[in-house]
Motif scaffolding. Structure first.
Motif, PDB file in Angstrom:
ATOM      1  N   ARG A 140       0.828  -1.205   0.000  1.00  0.00           N
ATOM      2  CA  ARG A 140       0.000   0.000   0.000  1.00  0.00           C
ATOM      3  C   ARG A 140       0.861   1.253   0.000  1.00  0.00           C
ATOM      4  N   ARG A 141       2.012   1.163   0.678  1.00  0.00           N
ATOM      5  CA  ARG A 141       2.875   2.344   0.784  1.00  0.00           C
ATOM      6  C   ARG A 141       3.781   2.507  -0.427  1.00  0.00           C
ATOM      7  N   HIS A 142       4.306   1.406  -0.973  1.00  0.00           N
ATOM      8  CA  HIS A 142       5.364   1.514  -1.991  1.00  0.00           C
ATOM      9  C   HIS A 142       4.925   1.109  -3.394  1.00  0.00           C
ATOM     10  N   ARG A 143       3.826   0.404  -3.546  1.00  0.00           N
ATOM     11  CA  ARG A 143       3.288   0.046  -4.865  1.00  0.00           C
ATOM     12  C   ARG A 143       4.337  -0.620  -5.750  1.00  0.00           C
ATOM     13  N   PHE A 144       4.879  -1.726  -5.283  1.00  0.00           N
ATOM     14  CA  PHE A 144       5.896  -2.433  -6.047  1.00  0.00           C
ATOM     15  C   PHE A 144       5.309  -2.995  -7.339  1.00  0.00           C
ATOM     16  N   ASP A 145       6.103  -2.924  -8.406  1.00  0.00           N
ATOM     17  CA  ASP A 145       5.709  -3.487  -9.697  1.00  0.00           C
ATOM     18  C   ASP A 145       6.039  -4.966  -9.793  1.00  0.00           C
ATOM     19  N   VAL A 146       7.099  -5.378  -9.092  1.00  0.00           N
ATOM     20  CA  VAL A 146       7.572  -6.757  -9.225  1.00  0.00           C
ATOM     21  C   VAL A 146       8.335  -7.147  -7.951  1.00  0.00           C
ATOM     22  N   VAL A 147       8.246  -8.416  -7.611  1.00  0.00           N
ATOM     23  CA  VAL A 147       9.026  -8.981  -6.508  1.00  0.00           C
ATOM     24  C   VAL A 147      10.154  -9.807  -7.109  1.00  0.00           C
ATOM     25  N   PHE A 148      11.371  -9.583  -6.625  1.00  0.00           N
ATOM     26  CA  PHE A 148      12.514 -10.395  -7.045  1.00  0.00           C
ATOM     27  C   PHE A 148      13.042 -11.129  -5.829  1.00  0.00           C
ATOM     28  N   ASP A 149      12.892 -12.448  -5.823  1.00  0.00           N
ATOM     29  CA  ASP A 149      13.221 -13.297  -4.682  1.00  0.00           C
ATOM     30  C   ASP A 149      14.599 -13.912  -4.855  1.00  0.00           C
ATOM     31  N   ASN A 150      15.406 -13.834  -3.793  1.00  0.00           N
ATOM     32  CA  ASN A 150      16.766 -14.386  -3.802  1.00  0.00           C
ATOM     33  C   ASN A 150      16.737 -15.799  -3.227  1.00  0.00           C
ATOM     34  N   GLN A 151      16.163 -16.725  -3.964  1.00  0.00           N
ATOM     35  CA  GLN A 151      16.087 -18.156  -3.682  1.00  0.00           C
ATOM     36  C   GLN A 151      15.564 -18.481  -2.288  1.00  0.00           C
ATOM     37  N   CYS A 152      14.521 -17.782  -1.869  1.00  0.00           N
ATOM     38  CA  CYS A 152      13.777 -18.231  -0.696  1.00  0.00           C
ATOM     39  C   CYS A 152      12.776 -19.306  -1.125  1.00  0.00           C
ATOM     40  N   LEU A 153      12.017 -18.987  -2.186  1.00  0.00           N
ATOM     41  CA  LEU A 153      11.050 -19.933  -2.753  1.00  0.00           C
ATOM     42  C   LEU A 153      10.105 -20.468  -1.684  1.00  0.00           C
ATOM     43  N   SER A 154       9.625 -19.544  -0.853  1.00  0.00           N
ATOM     44  CA  SER A 154       8.722 -19.894   0.238  1.00  0.00           C
ATOM     45  C   SER A 154       7.278 -19.892  -0.249  1.00  0.00           C
ATOM     46  N   TRP A 155       6.438 -20.624   0.501  1.00  0.00           N
ATOM     47  CA  TRP A 155       5.010 -20.606   0.197  1.00  0.00           C
ATOM     48  C   TRP A 155       4.460 -19.181   0.173  1.00  0.00           C
ATOM     49  N   GLY A 156       5.034 -18.307   0.992  1.00  0.00           N
ATOM     50  CA  GLY A 156       4.538 -16.934   1.047  1.00  0.00           C
ATOM     51  C   GLY A 156       4.594 -16.213  -0.286  1.00  0.00           C
ATOM     52  N   LEU A 157       5.514 -16.618  -1.170  1.00  0.00           N
ATOM     53  CA  LEU A 157       5.597 -15.970  -2.483  1.00  0.00           C
ATOM     54  C   LEU A 157       4.330 -16.169  -3.285  1.00  0.00           C
ATOM     55  N   LEU A 158       3.691 -17.318  -3.110  1.00  0.00           N
ATOM     56  CA  LEU A 158       2.438 -17.554  -3.831  1.00  0.00           C
ATOM     57  C   LEU A 158       1.348 -16.613  -3.324  1.00  0.00           C
ATOM     58  N   GLY A 159       1.396 -16.295  -2.035  1.00  0.00           N
ATOM     59  CA  GLY A 159       0.463 -15.320  -1.501  1.00  0.00           C
ATOM     60  C   GLY A 159       0.715 -13.936  -2.051  1.00  0.00           C
ATOM     61  N   LEU A 160       1.987 -13.550  -2.191  1.00  0.00           N
ATOM     62  CA  LEU A 160       2.307 -12.256  -2.788  1.00  0.00           C
ATOM     63  C   LEU A 160       1.812 -12.201  -4.224  1.00  0.00           C
ATOM     64  N   ARG A 161       2.053 -13.267  -4.955  1.00  0.00           N
ATOM     65  CA  ARG A 161       1.628 -13.297  -6.362  1.00  0.00           C
ATOM     66  C   ARG A 161       0.113 -13.212  -6.480  1.00  0.00           C
ATOM     67  N   ALA A 162      -0.604 -13.785  -5.522  1.00  0.00           N
ATOM     68  CA  ALA A 162      -2.066 -13.753  -5.551  1.00  0.00           C
ATOM     69  C   ALA A 162      -2.615 -12.343  -5.387  1.00  0.00           C
ATOM     70  N   THR A 163      -1.793 -11.412  -4.867  1.00  0.00           N
ATOM     71  CA  THR A 163      -2.238 -10.023  -4.740  1.00  0.00           C
ATOM     72  C   THR A 163      -2.132  -9.270  -6.060  1.00  0.00           C
ATOM     73  N   GLY A 164      -1.596  -9.937  -7.102  1.00  0.00           N
ATOM     74  CA  GLY A 164      -1.496  -9.310  -8.412  1.00  0.00           C
ATOM     75  C   GLY A 164      -0.114  -8.823  -8.783  1.00  0.00           C
ATOM     76  N   VAL A 165       0.872  -9.009  -7.898  1.00  0.00           N
ATOM     77  CA  VAL A 165       2.239  -8.575  -8.190  1.00  0.00           C
ATOM     78  C   VAL A 165       3.025  -9.762  -8.752  1.00  0.00           C
ATOM     79  N   PRO A 166       3.638  -9.619  -9.929  1.00  0.00           N
ATOM     80  CA  PRO A 166       4.425 -10.734 -10.470  1.00  0.00           C
ATOM     81  C   PRO A 166       5.650 -11.007  -9.613  1.00  0.00           C
ATOM     82  N   VAL A 167       6.055 -12.270  -9.560  1.00  0.00           N
ATOM     83  CA  VAL A 167       7.186 -12.692  -8.734  1.00  0.00           C
ATOM     84  C   VAL A 167       8.202 -13.423  -9.607  1.00  0.00           C
ATOM     85  N   VAL A 168       9.427 -12.960  -9.557  1.00  0.00           N
ATOM     86  CA  VAL A 168      10.567 -13.586 -10.228  1.00  0.00           C
ATOM     87  C   VAL A 168      11.507 -14.072  -9.143  1.00  0.00           C
TER      88      VAL A 168
END
Length: 453
Positions: free
Chosen positions: A149-177
């Motif tokens: 809400r504060r920063h309005r990120f366009d994309v998430v770039f994950d440094n090999q965490c590959l956690s279940w939480g990333l799927l939750g982030l992606r479900a909010t509409g933000v693409p995840v790499v």
């Protein structure tokens, strides 16, 4: 990279403490229609925790230099970032890093009663599970709505965490790499090769969150990796076709890592790495040393050698106590550079490297490299023999022969050292890596905008 508690990844942890990437000479930024707002995730950020910390800090700096807005979201120990890069901490109690009784001496155990995730971490880590990646993703997901809400990120770039939480982030509409430096399956198999007992297999199977990472990786918008070798292994272990994985080679800071002609040579061979990491091949190196003449010496730079760990046992086994020197404290970068300079040849006997910072750093310092023809090491060292020699993996005789040949020709060693540095300066630059990664992120954002809602 090694994700065990306290373990250093390739060139990242053992015997070294790394400062933040500093300011560089200004250069003309690439023209952008609009800067991309990037949330760069690293579940463990400090640069002495391994290659993952080096990777996050340098790419954050270079992506920002390109004109993008980069925020680093990290768990402890936290990264040291270049000025102007915001850092958002995802805290934890680090209950998996110490025996529980030792942890309780420096922490308030009552916190476990009010922090369910910390209590869960304390419980499962007692049976050998490493929960940090899973819980980092959950903690981040709980904070994501406020951050987004504060920063309005366009994309998430994950440094090999590959956690279940990333799927939750992606479900909010933000693409995840996500970047996969190398599949952790390789670390587990290296452990199995050393100790094939059922007890060890059960312990290492519990430790590595392989199933989670396989499921998450297949569901993200894009996967990036750091070498052609890792891309091949990602298809093998994750089932993601090679053509769908972008390769962006790492850089190496050739301003920090440089030749030191004033430093006297103290040893013939230098090894920098986490010796308890079985895939680093320290056993092959020590056996090779035992096959070389008595006057050939080795220095091992590793700040975490257990008193009765693999190296002390092998040194005793091969009778090498007088020929092996140790640097066992954490080093600032200038100290590490000088340690490289004390050797004539850098040896990287790893069975697999997703990239291989010990090789690239040594080369930037003007050292020729003798390395296994394994993983990404041929990509880093080169295959024409001008900057180093490649030998068959797990072959101490081949390793010893390559070392013997090079030590017999000082003029050739010097020429190879110059060629090694030239290769790093021309081929493995962080600004070039960031430009290639930025292109992947921009395309991912465009594709996400085209995706039906």
């Amino acid at each position: 990279m090694d994700h065990r508690d306290g373990a250093g990844g390739a060139g990242g942890g053992p015997g070294r403490r790394v400062r933040a990437p500093g300011r560089r000479e200004p250069r003309r930024p690439r023209r952008l229609s609009r800067p991309v707002r990037i949330a760069l995730l690293t579940y463990r950020g400090n640069m002495y925790c391994g290659g993952q910390g080096i990777y996050a800090a340098y790419l954050a700096r270079e992506l920002r230099a390109l004109g993008h807005e980069v925020h680093v979201i990290a768990g402890p120990p936290l990264p040291s970032l270049a000025p102007g890069i915001p850092l958002h901490e995802i805290p934890n109690q680090n209950v998996f890093g110490l025996p529980l009784a030792e942890w309780a001496r420096t922490h308030d155990p009552r916190r476990l009663l009010v922090e369910p995730l910390s209590l869960w971490e304390a419980a499962v880590s007692r049976i050998g599970v490493f929960p940090e990646m899973q819980t980092f993703g959950v903690r981040l997901l709980l904070r994501w709505r406020a951050l987004q809400r504060r920063h309005r990120f366009d994309v998430v770039f994950d440094n090999q965490c590959l956690s279940w939480g990333l799927l939750g982030l992606r479900a909010t509409g933000v693409p995840v790499v996500s970047v996969i430096h190398h599949p952790l399956h390789i670390d587990r198999e290296a452990d199995f090769a050393i100790d094939a007992r059922l007890k060890t297999k059960l312990k290492r199977t519990l430790y590595f969150p392989l199933w989670m990472q396989q499921q998450v990786a297949r569901r993200l918008d894009r996967i990036v990796t750091v070498s052609e070798a890792s891309r091949t292994e990602i298809e093998r272990y994750f089932g993601i076709p090679e053509k769908e994985v972008a390769v962006v080679h790492n850089g190496t800071d050739a301003e920090l890592f440089h030749p030191c002609p004033d430093v006297p040579k103290e040893t013939d061979l230098v090894f920098v790495g986490r010796t308890e990491d079985r895939k680093k091949g320290i056993g092959t190196l020590l056996e090779a040393l035992s096959l070389l003449p008595e006057h050939v010496t080795l220095k091992i730079v590793d700040g975490r050698i257990p008193e009765n760990g693999l190296v002390p046992r092998l040194v005793r086994k091969f009778g090498l106590a007088r020929r092996v020197r140790f640097q066992t404290r954490f080093l600032e970068i200038p100290e590490l550079v000088r340690e490289y300079a004390t050797g004539r040849i850098a040896v990287v006997p790893s069975f697999f490297e997703g990239f291989g910072f010990p090789a690239s750093e040594a080369m930037a310092c003007g050292l020729p490299v003798v390395a296994n023809a394994a993983g990404a090491l041929p990509e880093v060292v080169g295959t024409d023999g001008s900057a180093g020699r490649l030998v068959a993996p797990r072959d101490p005789r081949a390793l010893a022969e390559a070392v013997r040949d090079l030590l017999a020709d000082p003029a050739r060693l010097a020429a190879m050292g110059r060629a090694a540095r030239a290769r790093i300066v021309s081929t493995f630059r962080w600004d070039a890596a960031a430009a290639r990664l930025a292109a992947v992120l921009e395309e991912t954002v465009r594709a996400a905008h085209r995706r039906p809602r």
